[in-house]
Design an enzyme around this catalytic site. Structure first.
Site, mmCIF file in Angstrom:
data_model
loop_
_atom_site.group_PDB
_atom_site.id
_atom_site.type_symbol
_atom_site.label_atom_id
_atom_site.label_comp_id
_atom_site.label_asym_id
_atom_site.label_seq_id
_atom_site.Cartn_x
_atom_site.Cartn_y
_atom_site.Cartn_z
ATOM 1 N N LYS A 13 36.613 36.627 50.515
ATOM 2 C CA LYS A 13 37.265 37.898 50.873
ATOM 3 C C LYS A 13 37.875 38.603 49.660
ATOM 4 O O LYS A 13 37.730 39.798 49.497
ATOM 5 C CB LYS A 13 38.396 37.660 51.896
ATOM 6 C CG LYS A 13 37.929 37.203 53.257
ATOM 7 C CD LYS A 13 39.054 37.272 54.296
ATOM 8 C CE LYS A 13 40.260 36.412 53.938
ATOM 9 N NZ LYS A 13 39.996 34.967 53.915
ATOM 10 N N ARG A 88 45.873 37.809 61.115
ATOM 11 C CA ARG A 88 45.374 36.432 61.107
ATOM 12 C C ARG A 88 45.496 35.779 62.466
ATOM 13 O O ARG A 88 45.144 34.621 62.631
ATOM 14 C CB ARG A 88 46.156 35.632 60.085
ATOM 15 C CG ARG A 88 45.352 35.411 58.781
ATOM 16 C CD ARG A 88 46.136 34.489 57.936
ATOM 17 N NE ARG A 88 45.469 33.767 56.914
ATOM 18 C CZ ARG A 88 45.296 34.178 55.670
ATOM 19 N NH1 ARG A 88 45.576 35.387 55.313
ATOM 20 N NH2 ARG A 88 44.789 33.367 54.770
ATOM 21 N N ARG A 122 38.487 26.516 42.927
ATOM 22 C CA ARG A 122 38.803 27.913 42.594
ATOM 23 C C ARG A 122 39.869 27.991 41.502
ATOM 24 O O ARG A 122 40.833 27.232 41.492
ATOM 25 C CB ARG A 122 39.309 28.619 43.853
ATOM 26 C CG ARG A 122 39.747 30.054 43.635
ATOM 27 C CD ARG A 122 39.760 30.825 44.920
ATOM 28 N NE ARG A 122 40.737 30.340 45.889
ATOM 29 C CZ ARG A 122 40.835 30.813 47.136
ATOM 30 N NH1 ARG A 122 40.011 31.750 47.552
ATOM 31 N NH2 ARG A 122 41.737 30.336 47.966
ATOM 32 N N ARG A 153 45.716 27.864 42.405
ATOM 33 C CA ARG A 153 46.760 28.168 43.378
ATOM 34 C C ARG A 153 47.337 26.881 43.940
ATOM 35 O O ARG A 153 46.598 25.926 44.195
ATOM 36 C CB ARG A 153 46.161 28.987 44.529
ATOM 37 C CG ARG A 153 46.233 30.471 44.322
ATOM 38 C CD ARG A 153 45.453 31.235 45.355
ATOM 39 N NE ARG A 153 45.760 30.888 46.737
ATOM 40 C CZ ARG A 153 45.278 31.547 47.788
ATOM 41 N NH1 ARG A 153 44.471 32.586 47.601
ATOM 42 N NH2 ARG A 153 45.570 31.190 49.008
ATOM 43 N N ARG A 164 44.656 24.906 56.414
ATOM 44 C CA ARG A 164 44.322 26.335 56.435
ATOM 45 C C ARG A 164 43.040 26.575 57.235
ATOM 46 O O ARG A 164 42.917 27.577 57.940
ATOM 47 C CB ARG A 164 44.181 26.867 54.996
ATOM 48 C CG ARG A 164 45.541 26.976 54.293
ATOM 49 C CD ARG A 164 45.410 27.023 52.790
ATOM 50 N NE ARG A 164 44.757 28.217 52.300
ATOM 51 C CZ ARG A 164 44.224 28.319 51.072
ATOM 52 N NH1 ARG A 164 44.283 27.290 50.239
ATOM 53 N NH2 ARG A 164 43.665 29.426 50.695
#
Ligand code: AMP
Length: 211
Positions: A13, A88, A122, A153, A164
């Site tokens: 995204k 969400r 990531r 992160r 998540r």
């Protein structure tokens, strides 16, 4: 036009948001980025958000909805915006309906087996937010776009990612149905192909809608 980007964590995204925002000149509003900026600046909202984000849980709806409602009153949103990571859950979507009209929902479907590696590998630029995967960095530690430092992160670790993904399945995935019923959903499939491939597909559809 207000556009929502929907998809599981790691679906791409953020990368698509940057490209869509540039092409259609829409401000990119990422609730995750807003929370991270608040955490960095040690604000009250940041302190509260951190306790949820670290566990992979959603920040309470009242706080999140109030932030977005206020952000949409800014001048740069008068011709629309791109919402990334909001709504969400169904409650947030219903709240959003009370203060904004949604013209399109870009939904990125992706094979869940790809996500754990994508997210845990990531690395993001501390300054501009550009996203990379360790496997393509060849040891580089600086952003090729702006030279900023690349970091991982805090919530991109296996345990938090599992939470998540569970939260996505239980709370966010029902929004696909919510927006399908409203007739605004645009479905795409993410893959291991370069982000430009998916963006070309998204742009071909949005060009016709936005003109
Ligand atoms: P993201 O950068 O979109 O992956 O978001 C990172 C984290 O911020 C999420 O795992 C949530 O803890 C929190 N967050 C972001 N957007 C929302 C939202 N719309 N509602 C509640 N929590 C959110």
């Amino acid at each position: 036009m207000n556009i929502i980007l929907l998809g599981a964590p790691g679906a791409g995204k953020g990368t698509q948001a940057t490209k869509i925002s540039e092409r259609y000149n829409l401000p990119h509003i990422s609730t995750g980025d807003i929370f991270r900026a608040n955490i960095k600046n040690k604000t009250e909202i940041g302190l509260l958000a951190k306790s949820y984000i670290d566990k992979g849980q959603l920040v309470p709806d009242e706080v999140t909805c109030a932030i977005v409602k206020d952000r949409l009153t800014w001048d740069d949103c008068k011709n629309g915006c791109l919402l990334d990571g909001f709504p969400r859950n169904t409650y947030q979507a219903e709240q959003l309906d009370t203060f904004a009209e949604i013209g399109a929902v870009v939904n990125i479907n992706i094979d869940f087996s790809l996500l754990m590696d994508r997210i845990c590998g990531r690395r993001v630029c501390k300054d501009c937010g550009e996203s990379y995967h360790v496997s393509t960095l060849g040891g580089a530690t600086a952003c090729s776009r702006c030279g900023g430092e690349l970091i991982q992160r805090a919530d991109d670790n296996p345990e938090t990612v599992k939470n998540r993904l569970d939260v996505y399945n239980e709370q966010t995935a029902p929004l696909i149905d919510y927006y399908t019923k409203k007739g605004v959903i645009l479905n795409f499939t993410g893959s291991e192909a370069p982000a430009e491939v998916l963006f070309a597909e998204i742009a071909a559809v949005l060009d016709k809608k936005i003109g």
